[in-house]
Design an enzyme around this catalytic site. Structure first.
Site, PDB file in Angstrom:
ATOM      1  CD  GLU A 419     -91.806  68.243 -74.998  1.00 58.12           C
ATOM      2  OE1 GLU A 419     -91.706  69.205 -74.332  1.00 58.12           O
ATOM      3  OE2 GLU A 419     -92.480  67.065 -74.398  1.00 58.12           O
ATOM      4  CD  GLU A 496     -95.276  63.303 -78.488  1.00 52.04           C
ATOM      5  OE1 GLU A 496     -94.626  62.620 -77.484  1.00 52.04           O
ATOM      6  OE2 GLU A 496     -94.909  64.248 -79.172  1.00 52.04           O
TER       7      GLU A 496
HETATM    8  C1  IPT Z   1     -92.027  63.453 -76.083  1.00 57.05           C
HETATM    9  C2  IPT Z   1     -91.537  64.176 -77.394  1.00 57.05           C
HETATM   10  O1  IPT Z   1     -92.558  65.095 -77.955  1.00 57.05           O
HETATM   11  C3  IPT Z   1     -91.488  63.232 -78.450  1.00 57.05           C
HETATM   12  O2  IPT Z   1     -90.768  63.950 -79.620  1.00 57.05           O
HETATM   13  C4  IPT Z   1     -90.577  61.902 -78.239  1.00 57.05           C
HETATM   14  O3  IPT Z   1     -89.291  62.364 -77.736  1.00 57.05           O
HETATM   15  C5  IPT Z   1     -91.325  61.163 -77.099  1.00 57.05           C
HETATM   16  O4  IPT Z   1     -91.730  62.109 -76.000  1.00 57.05           O
HETATM   17  C6  IPT Z   1     -90.450  60.094 -76.265  1.00 57.05           C
HETATM   18  O5  IPT Z   1     -90.200  59.141 -77.274  1.00 57.05           O
HETATM   19  S1  IPT Z   1     -91.308  64.466 -74.645  1.00 57.05           S
HETATM   20  C7  IPT Z   1     -91.510  63.493 -73.291  1.00 57.05           C
HETATM   21  C8  IPT Z   1     -90.228  63.447 -72.687  1.00 57.05           C
HETATM   22  C9  IPT Z   1     -92.622  63.907 -72.660  1.00 57.05           C
END
Ligand code: IPT
Length: 992
Positions: A419, A496
């Site tokens: 990010e 993720e």
């Molecule tokens: C995504 C992040 O990469 C991760 O660090 C964590 O924050 C996760 O979301 C949520 O828990 S960013 C998301 C806003 C797409």
């Protein structure tokens, strides 16, 4: 750098001064002095509050505190009051004004001092001082001599100590700043914590560095080994197992008949580098080749499928300082739950974690210490990723990542960071990696549109439909067809998905089905491994007795914070597996057992990368109504990776089924086949279960309605119906046999789960729910009408101000005469009819009731033993399960709806007052808790939940799915609970 300002390094863009060039983390037999232990410590409030002469060797620090190194200073004092500052949590926002590279002058700064002895014989004239992790910027003095300064919190920094170190007593002084220009590059979604949080040591200087290059050719089974060594003297290589004893480590050495390294067979060859000066460095060498073949991610010539998790380093008492035991616990828990991959989100972990991944077998996406997410709310204006002034900082971090971890066979992919938008510095970092290490692939999600500098098309939190479109090359095109063509030729990963916050995540099976059906989809990583709750013990609500709970964002009085978004892991903070992890284990099992009752067959499908199924022992069990009536071993021929074996089930199974049929218990008969480890592995003992399958082999006919029906008779204030009594005015069941009851009444509300309350990409479900008044529905009784064959109660459930309602007709019937088992039966048939334009899904649809008690034994026949919901139920297997109300509560860091047992056929709830029997027709969802839904809704931490002397039962026809909306999609269409006319039945009884 401003030459007049001694603290200019805090805000300048330089990654550090006076440092040695980065190199691999390795062990050697040269002496090392550990500097872990108690240091003298003082926390200055800012740069205007520093101790002038603190670096002087004779400075008197006797009045200072002692602080453990390694540790995060904000965690000191916990679980009571934090002693130095306090942890603070933000996800995306920087906790200071965004004005790079400036940070507030009010910059908590830890002043650390420690004296240590250099023993006789230690080569003080050739030594390095090593810091494995300091958050976020620091400067170092040894015996009053400034060695330099550094940034890059989760990376190793080394200084040449040769000129300053001396035999005997030495004094080390380190100044650590909470904020620095580096903080702009370290905006990971986690607690802000500072200090010397990983080990410090002084090491003798010998071999400088080495790079173990290996490759494996699956067509010839040849391995290639070349070790590039940087050293002041000549160095030789020996790998006795491979017959290598070479004066020239660089070879290349080509060896026949190599056993390659993989997650499933983490074969490590033991070797050694020996320098002319006599230094010995142990090596653990794994041979493997990572390649993209026709858009498919392969290792050693075979596709791999990542069944992964994102792992932050976390411990509820020590923050990001972990012991090796904790790292091992993580690795073993991952392996035991069928996880085969880990992304080190979003920084390089303690290097010992990677040793464990090499040893036990996990594919690693090793990620750089980089995130600049806090620039996104400002439209990425001034984002360091695209500002050439930050180039050196980016390249420095990247080089330190790759150099430190380059010798780990488990690391198959370098990830630039997370990010951080896009930009020239990311492109430069990727280019540098390609130059330095072309044996691994490069990952960075932020570059998903053009994929200009990455080898994988990586996405986060997309839904299953979009994932399937990705495989077909039909995801949304960009403006540039060339980019589209390039991207569509790359393997795709979900870096993720399945946001594991609170109850859930739902939908994992759906993702896995899509992944397994499409080879170009290389799998993914659940967000995330562990809840970052902080153990706190504090007096609560004016109570004298301190209570223990897990703190989250806001609990330390932060000015801005993101609440419990920090608690979104598959493990609870104490590393107890959550229901989400149990579900994930089942969803990703590497062999699938399928039972076909019609054909009398069992099939075993091997989804492994290379391993055949011969390491598993299979067993079968036949259960009649949950009672085992037969079991035995099942011999399944070793099935090769990628293959399926189908066999007729053994004659013993048929015999057990025949006996069960003859016995005619009227119950369901299930055949279960399990696959367990036949022998010990490094990560679990023999008998550890890997996979299972179940089939319903005998299904009984539906049970007839109670007969002969008993009449309902009105007596003044109550109505009697068989063994039951109802309130004549409200129609509520108040007594069944000897049991005092209250209910059941239609209920549609659930204590909102995080996936109801939050939405990263759209409107959260809670908005429409609250607007529709679903949290304040009133049950208005319209009629209570006894007749000769039962009782009819009519009611309407609706919220003040709303014209929509749910009409409900409760039809009660009973049978006066106890059945053969001595049970009296009372049956409810409920019909729910929506009235008005219902545009929102219902949280749940069922009835709620209660009985006196603070705890009860609960036994049920149906899926279990754990929590399950309609879109998270793969792990629940049908059987007879025994638990208690207390044990059925899932201790979510922020309390919310939980603990449902899905599709229960019958249950028995035993309190000191008696036993309540419940049967679904044919099934009903069951939730029991010692507090009300209202109390659960209102609670913010576990300690808010207080038993109220009543057991609250929910018998639900259905729940709205869990989904993953807190960060991702909501429940898929089949799991949305629409308000439509619904009928369901449930029977009650008392006695054994
Ligand atoms: C995504 C992040 O990469 C991760 O660090 C964590 O924050 C996760 O979301 C949520 O828990 S960013 C998301 C806003 C797409």
């Amino acid at each position: 750098m401003n030459g007049l300002d001694p603290h200019a390094y805090v805000e300048d863009l330089s990654p550090g001064t006076g440092r040695l060039r980065p190199r691999a983390a390795f062990t050697t037999d040269l002496p090392t002095i550990t500097l872990d232990g108690d240091w003298s410590f003082r926390l200055a409030s800012g740069l205007d509050d520093l101790t002038g002469d603190f670096a002087a060797p004779d400075f008197d620090d006797t009045a200072w505190d002692l602080l453990a190194v390694p540790s995060c200073w904000q965690m000191t004092g916990l679980p009571g009051e934090p002693r130095y500052g306090a942890p603070a949590y933000t996800n995306i926002l920087y906790p200071f004004p965004v004005d790079p590279p400036r940070v507030p002058r009010e910059n908590p700064t830890g002043e650390y001092r420690r004296a240590f002895d250099v023993p006789d014989g230690f080569p003080a004239s050739a030594a390095v001082l090593r810091f494995e992790g300091v958050d976020s910027a620091f400067a170092v003095w040894l015996n009053g001599i400034r060695l330099g300064d550094g940034k890059g919190s989760r990376l190793t920094t080394e200084f040449d100590a040769s000129a300053a170190l001396r035999p005997g007593r030495n004094v080390l002084a380190v100044r650590v700043h909470q904020w620095s220009s580096g903080s702009y590059l370290e905006d990971q979604d986690m607690w802000w914590l500072s200090g010397i949080f990983r080990s410090v040591s002084v090491a003798a200087r010998g071999v400088e560095d080495f790079f173990v290059h290996t490759a494996y050719d699956h067509t010839t089974r040849q391995g290639t080994l070349a070790v590039d060594v940087t050293a002041p003297t000549r160095v030789s290589l020996s790998v006795p197992e491979l017959g290598i004893s070479a004066a020239d480590p660089a070879g290349p050495h080509v060896i026949d008949g190599i056993e390659p390294w993989s997650d499933e067979r983490p074969r490590l060859y033991t070797g050694e580098l020996v320098s002319e000066a006599g230094e010995r460095i142990p090596l653990r060498i794994g041979f493997r080749t990572v390649a993209v073949v026709d858009g498919v991610l392969t290792v050693n010539g075979r596709p791999i499928s990542l069944r992964g998790v994102n792992r932050h380093e976390w411990h509820p008492l020590t923050g990001r300082t972990l012991t090796e035991d904790t790292m091992l616990t993580d690795v073993l828990l991952m392996k035991q739950h069928n996880i085969n991959a880990v992304r080190t989100s979003h920084y390089p972990p303690d290097h010992r974690f990677l040793d464990l991944c090499d040893e036990h077998g996990l594919w690693v996406f090793c990620e750089g210490d980089l995130e600049t997410h806090g620039f996104e709310p400002g439209g990425w204006r001034r984002n360091p990723s695209d500002d050439p002034a930050w180039r050196e900082a980016y390249l420095d971090r990247t080089a330190r990542l790759v150099e430190r971890d380059k010798n780990h066979p488990s690391v198959v992919v370098w990830s630039l960071g997370n990010e951080s938008g896009t930009g020239v510095n990311l492109a430069a970092a990727a280019a540098w990696i390609r130059w330095r290490d072309d044996s691994r692939l490069i990952h960075y999600e932020g570059d998903f549109a053009s994929c200009a500098y990455v080898d994988l098309y990586s996405r986060m939190y997309i839904g299953v439909d979009e994932l399937a479109a990705v495989d077909r090359g039909q995801e949304a095109p960009t403006a540039d067809p060339a980019d589209d063509a390039h991207r569509r030729a790359l393997p795709a990963v979900l870096c993720e998905y399945g946001h594991a916050m609170g109850t859930g995540p739902g939908g994992l099976s759906e993702y896995q089905q899509v992944i397994e059906a499409h080879p170009r989809l290389a799998g993914g990583f659940i967000w995330e491994w562990i809840d970052h709750g902080i153990t706190r013990t504090a007096p609560i609500n004016g109570q004298e007795e301190p209570r223990s709970y897990y703190a989250y964002g806001g609990d330390f009085g932060e000015e801005i914070h993101d609440g419990n978004f920090v608690a979104d892991g598959l493990l609870f903070p104490d590393r107890t597996p959550s229901p989400g992890l149990v579900e994930y284990k089942k969803v990703i099992e590497p062999v699938r057992i399928h039972i076909d009752p019609a054909a009398g067959q069992i099939s075993v499908r091997n989804l492994h990368h290379v391993r055949d199924s011969g390491y598993l022992d299979c067993r079968w069990t036949v259960e009649d109504g949950g009672e085992p009536v037969g079991s035995g071993g099942l011999s399944v021929p070793a099935t090769a990776a990628g293959a399926t074996t189908t066999l007729a089930w053994p004659a013993e199974v048929t015999a057990a089924l025949d006996a069960a049929r003859k016995n005619d218990s009227g119950d369901q008969v299930w055949l279960t086949v399990t696959a367990v480890l036949a022998a010990d592995e490094t990560w679990a003992g023999a008998g550890h279960e890997i996979a299972w399958g179940q089939g319903l082999v005998v299904a009984p006919a539906a049970s007839p309605a109670p007969a002969p029906p008993a009449p309902a008779i009105a007596h003044g204030g109550y109505v009697a119906l068989g063994p039951a009594r109802f309130d004549a005015r409200t129609g509520v069941l108040t007594r069944l046999g000897d049991l005092e009851l209250d209910g059941p009444m239609l209920d549609v509300w659930r204590a909102p789960i995080d996936n109801d309350l939050l939405s990263a990409f759209g409107e959260a479900q809670i908005g429409p729910w609250l607007a529709a008044g679903l949290d304040r529905m009133r049950h208005d009784v319209l009629g209570v009408e006894p007749d000769a064959s039962g009782l009819t109660v009519t009611a309407r459930l609706a919220a003040a101000g709303s014209s929509c309602g749910l009409g409900v007709v409760y039809r009660w019937t009973a049978c006066d005469t106890p059945d053969a088992a001595g049970r009296t039966r009372l049956r409810l048939d409920a019909v729910v009819t929506p009235d008005g334009p219902w545009s929102v899904p219902l949280p749940r649809l069922g009835v709620a009731m209660s009985l006196p008690g603070t705890d009860a034994e609960v036994e049920w026949f149906g899926p279990g033993p754990g929590e399950a919901y309609r879109d998270s139920r793969a792990a629940a297997r049908v059987g007879r399960h025994l638990s208690t109300v207390s044990a059925m509560q899932i201790p979510q860091v922020r309390p919310q709806e939980n603990g449902n047992r899905h599709q229960v056929r019958r249950a028995r709830i035993t309190t000191p007052d008696g036993t309540l029997l419940i049967s679904g027709d044919p099934v009903i969802d069951l939730t029991v808790r010692p507090w009300s839904t209202e109390a659960l809704t209102a609670a913010s931490h576990q300690h808010d939940l207080v038993r109220d002397g009543t057991l609250h039962l929910h018998l639900d026809h259905a729940h709205h799915g869990l989904g993953s909306a807190a960060c991702g999609p909501g429940p898929t269409a089949p799991h949305v609970l629409a308000a439509v006319t619904t009928a369901f039945g449930v029977e009650f009884g008392t006695g054994r």
